[in-house]
Design an enzyme around this catalytic site. Structure first.
Site, PDB file in Angstrom:
ATOM      1  N   SER A  84      38.514 -10.752  10.774  1.00  0.00           N
ATOM      2  CA  SER A  84      38.101 -11.555   9.608  1.00  0.00           C
ATOM      3  C   SER A  84      39.127 -11.506   8.474  1.00  0.00           C
ATOM      4  O   SER A  84      38.889 -12.067   7.405  1.00  0.00           O
ATOM      5  CB  SER A  84      36.735 -11.080   9.100  1.00  0.00           C
ATOM      6  OG  SER A  84      36.792  -9.734   8.693  1.00  0.00           O
ATOM      7  N   THR A 200      35.490  -9.975   4.238  1.00  0.00           N
ATOM      8  CA  THR A 200      36.690 -10.076   3.410  1.00  0.00           C
ATOM      9  C   THR A 200      37.012  -8.702   2.878  1.00  0.00           C
ATOM     10  O   THR A 200      36.091  -7.937   2.592  1.00  0.00           O
ATOM     11  CB  THR A 200      36.385 -10.997   2.202  1.00  0.00           C
ATOM     12  OG1 THR A 200      36.142 -12.307   2.703  1.00  0.00           O
ATOM     13  CG2 THR A 200      37.507 -11.046   1.193  1.00  0.00           C
ATOM     14  N   THR A 218      41.334 -12.764   3.264  1.00  0.00           N
ATOM     15  CA  THR A 218      40.384 -13.052   4.352  1.00  0.00           C
ATOM     16  C   THR A 218      40.896 -14.180   5.239  1.00  0.00           C
ATOM     17  O   THR A 218      41.737 -14.985   4.799  1.00  0.00           O
ATOM     18  CB  THR A 218      39.029 -13.477   3.741  1.00  0.00           C
ATOM     19  OG1 THR A 218      38.050 -13.579   4.766  1.00  0.00           O
ATOM     20  CG2 THR A 218      39.112 -14.813   3.027  1.00  0.00           C
ATOM     21  N   ARG A 228      38.883 -25.891   5.213  1.00  0.00           N
ATOM     22  CA  ARG A 228      37.867 -25.249   4.372  1.00  0.00           C
ATOM     23  C   ARG A 228      38.465 -24.040   3.643  1.00  0.00           C
ATOM     24  O   ARG A 228      39.212 -23.247   4.206  1.00  0.00           O
ATOM     25  CB  ARG A 228      36.698 -24.783   5.246  1.00  0.00           C
ATOM     26  CG  ARG A 228      35.556 -24.083   4.489  1.00  0.00           C
ATOM     27  CD  ARG A 228      35.685 -22.581   4.517  1.00  0.00           C
ATOM     28  NE  ARG A 228      34.519 -21.915   3.928  1.00  0.00           N
ATOM     29  CZ  ARG A 228      34.451 -20.607   3.684  1.00  0.00           C
ATOM     30  NH1 ARG A 228      35.472 -19.822   3.977  1.00  0.00           N
ATOM     31  NH2 ARG A 228      33.380 -20.078   3.157  1.00  0.00           N
ATOM     32  N   VAL A 229      38.163 -23.937   2.371  1.00  0.00           N
ATOM     33  CA  VAL A 229      38.617 -22.795   1.566  1.00  0.00           C
ATOM     34  C   VAL A 229      37.375 -22.089   1.031  1.00  0.00           C
ATOM     35  O   VAL A 229      36.455 -22.740   0.542  1.00  0.00           O
ATOM     36  CB  VAL A 229      39.512 -23.282   0.406  1.00  0.00           C
ATOM     37  CG1 VAL A 229      39.789 -22.163  -0.580  1.00  0.00           C
ATOM     38  CG2 VAL A 229      40.822 -23.845   0.953  1.00  0.00           C
ATOM     39  N   GLY A 230      37.362 -20.788   1.131  1.00  0.00           N
ATOM     40  CA  GLY A 230      36.208 -20.025   0.639  1.00  0.00           C
ATOM     41  C   GLY A 230      36.415 -19.548  -0.782  1.00  0.00           C
ATOM     42  O   GLY A 230      37.240 -20.069  -1.539  1.00  0.00           O
ATOM     43  N   ASP A 231      35.668 -18.534  -1.152  1.00  0.00           N
ATOM     44  CA  ASP A 231      35.715 -18.000  -2.518  1.00  0.00           C
ATOM     45  C   ASP A 231      36.930 -17.106  -2.763  1.00  0.00           C
ATOM     46  O   ASP A 231      37.393 -16.963  -3.900  1.00  0.00           O
ATOM     47  CB  ASP A 231      34.436 -17.196  -2.821  1.00  0.00           C
ATOM     48  CG  ASP A 231      34.210 -16.088  -1.792  1.00  0.00           C
ATOM     49  OD1 ASP A 231      34.511 -16.305  -0.591  1.00  0.00           O
ATOM     50  OD2 ASP A 231      33.742 -15.011  -2.180  1.00  0.00           O
ATOM     51  N   THR A 251      32.177 -10.719  -1.184  1.00  0.00           N
ATOM     52  CA  THR A 251      32.264 -11.006   0.237  1.00  0.00           C
ATOM     53  C   THR A 251      30.986 -11.731   0.632  1.00  0.00           C
ATOM     54  O   THR A 251      29.990 -11.660  -0.074  1.00  0.00           O
ATOM     55  CB  THR A 251      32.466  -9.698   1.041  1.00  0.00           C
ATOM     56  OG1 THR A 251      32.597 -10.017   2.431  1.00  0.00           O
ATOM     57  CG2 THR A 251      31.315  -8.723   0.846  1.00  0.00           C
ATOM     58  N   GLY A 252      31.035 -12.421   1.740  1.00  0.00           N
ATOM     59  CA  GLY A 252      29.856 -13.165   2.188  1.00  0.00           C
ATOM     60  C   GLY A 252      30.119 -14.656   2.138  1.00  0.00           C
ATOM     61  O   GLY A 252      31.272 -15.083   2.112  1.00  0.00           O
ATOM     62  N   GLY A 254      31.131 -17.795   1.082  1.00  0.00           N
ATOM     63  CA  GLY A 254      31.950 -18.140  -0.074  1.00  0.00           C
ATOM     64  C   GLY A 254      31.426 -19.321  -0.869  1.00  0.00           C
ATOM     65  O   GLY A 254      31.580 -19.374  -2.091  1.00  0.00           O
TER      66      GLY A 254
HETATM   67  N1  ASP Z   1      33.825 -14.806   1.475  1.00  0.00           N
HETATM   68  C1  ASP Z   1      34.520 -15.171   2.679  1.00  0.00           C
HETATM   69  C2  ASP Z   1      34.584 -16.681   2.795  1.00  0.00           C
HETATM   70  O1  ASP Z   1      33.631 -17.332   2.474  1.00  0.00           O
HETATM   71  C3  ASP Z   1      33.898 -14.601   3.915  1.00  0.00           C
HETATM   72  C4  ASP Z   1      33.293 -13.233   3.803  1.00  0.00           C
HETATM   73  O2  ASP Z   1      33.664 -12.432   2.972  1.00  0.00           O
HETATM   74  O3  ASP Z   1      32.390 -12.902   4.564  1.00  0.00           O
HETATM   75  O4  ASP Z   1      35.568 -17.177   3.238  1.00  0.00           O
END
Ligand code: ASP
Length: 345
Positions: A84, A200, A218, A228-231, A251-252, A254
């Site tokens: 990840s 992450t 991450t 796609r771009v996350g947080d 994390t989680g 995004g």
């Molecule tokens: N926050 C990350 C994302 O959305 C993934 C994660 O941390 O689980 O890309």
């Protein structure tokens, strides 16, 4: 009324002012040195233990928080067992490994890259964006071009194991991009295990000079839509540091963190007097209240440290953990409190 010449003059003045800011980096009042007992690095998840140790090799000798978080974040980026973060990260639904990373210091200097391919250490490219450009965020091909200009090597990041997992996913997924967290499974002792398609490393460090810094890196959601771009590379979402207050990272899922400007919110709550843990809890509760039904199965976790080295965390689901490393303990892994205490409560 301003004529065109005035306008040009003002714009040029503005441009040279920002170049000065770029060349000289943003500066605030020097933070006060911290007692050795407050020098600390914290990171998300169990893989944060090894990352912290690399960061501590710098912090423990009086080194700088920014160097420490960069060195720490590079550890999971290089770990082939970690699917990840960095190399060996699971690809998007088209088979591309695209990486997101950000870094920030105590003076609001920050840099990030999003959806960058073929570069094994996006956190170091993010730092170059911060230190060698007038920008904050570079994405996709532009980020790759910049990295190559800076001397980073173009590499294949998709490992045979990750490719195999992608092929397995393709068989059943009908090419549907994945977004939701598969909340982690647990063994009988309550340890997280099983298949998780994202996570992450978010790191925060406080050094002996009283300076805070943070890093976040991450490969994002496995099987995501290409682009796609996350947080994680979004300053204020996946990472935020205010040298006068503290820092936060997440994390989680995004998308939920971006919607709520999560890490910025945690820092602002600390500014209003919340402890790091109270701030993380309040930010989590905003997501839970706004997404009452969806939040039952999605995971978001925040980790925060204030400028005195106090640490707190909070998550929606159980199973989020964070690693703490300081002069007393080098490999502590602590469970984060959470809203729900059983899987899919
Ligand atoms: N926050 C990350 C994302 O959305 C993934 C994660 O941390 O689980 O890309």
């Amino acid at each position: 009324m301003a004529n065109r010449r005035d306008f040009l003059k003002t714009s040029l003045l503005g441009a040279s002012a920002s170049l000065l800011a770029w060349g000289g980096r943003l500066k605030a009042a020097a933070p006060a040195a911290r007692p050795a007992a407050a020098v600390r690095v914290v990171s998300t998840w169990d893989f944060g233990i090894a990352a912290n140790q690399a960061a501590w090799a710098i912090l423990g000798k009086g080194g700088h928080a920014l160097d420490a978080v960069e060195a720490g974040a590079r550890v999971p980026e290089a770990d082939l067992k970690n699917h990840s973060v960095g190399r060996a990260g699971y690809p998007d639904r088209d088979g591309h490994v695209t990486l997101d990373a950000s870094i920030m210091d105590h003076n609001y200097n920050c840099g990030a890259v999003a959806a960058i391919e073929h570069i094994a250490h996006p956190i170091s490219v993010a730092r170059r964006v911060m230190e060698r450009t007038p920008h904050v965020l570079l994405v996709g091909d532009g980020a790759l071009q910049f990295a190559l200009e800076q001397g980073f090597k173009k590499e294949e990041l998709l490992t045979p194991e990750s490719e195999q997992a992608w092929h397995a996913w393709l068989k059943t997924a009908k090419y549907q991009p994945s977004i939701n967290s598969e909340v982690r499974d647990y063994d009988k002792a309550g340890r997280p295990g099983g298949a998780n398609n994202h996570d992450t490393i978010g790191m925060l460090a406080l050094d002996a000079h009283g300076k805070l810094a943070g890093a976040c890196t991450t490969s994002g959601m496995a099987w995501k839509l290409h682009g796609r771009v996350g947080d994680s590379p979004i300053i204020g979402a996946g990472l935020y540091v205010d040298g006068e207050i503290g820092g936060a990272t997440s994390t989680g899922v995004g998308e939920e963190v971006i919607r709520n400007a999560g890490s910025f919110l945690v820092v602002e709550l600390m500014r209003q007097g919340r402890t790091p843990q109270e701030a993380c809890k309040e930010a989590v509760m905003r997501i839970v209240k706004r997404r009452a039904e969806a939040s039952k199965t999605l995971q978001v976790g925040f980790l925060a440290m204030n400028r005195d080295g106090e640490v707190g965390a909070y998550a929606i689901q159980r199973g989020f953990s964070y690693a703490v490393c300081d002069a007393h303990k080098q490999d502590a892994l602590l469970p984060s409190p959470s809203v729900y205490t059983t899987n899919y409560s």
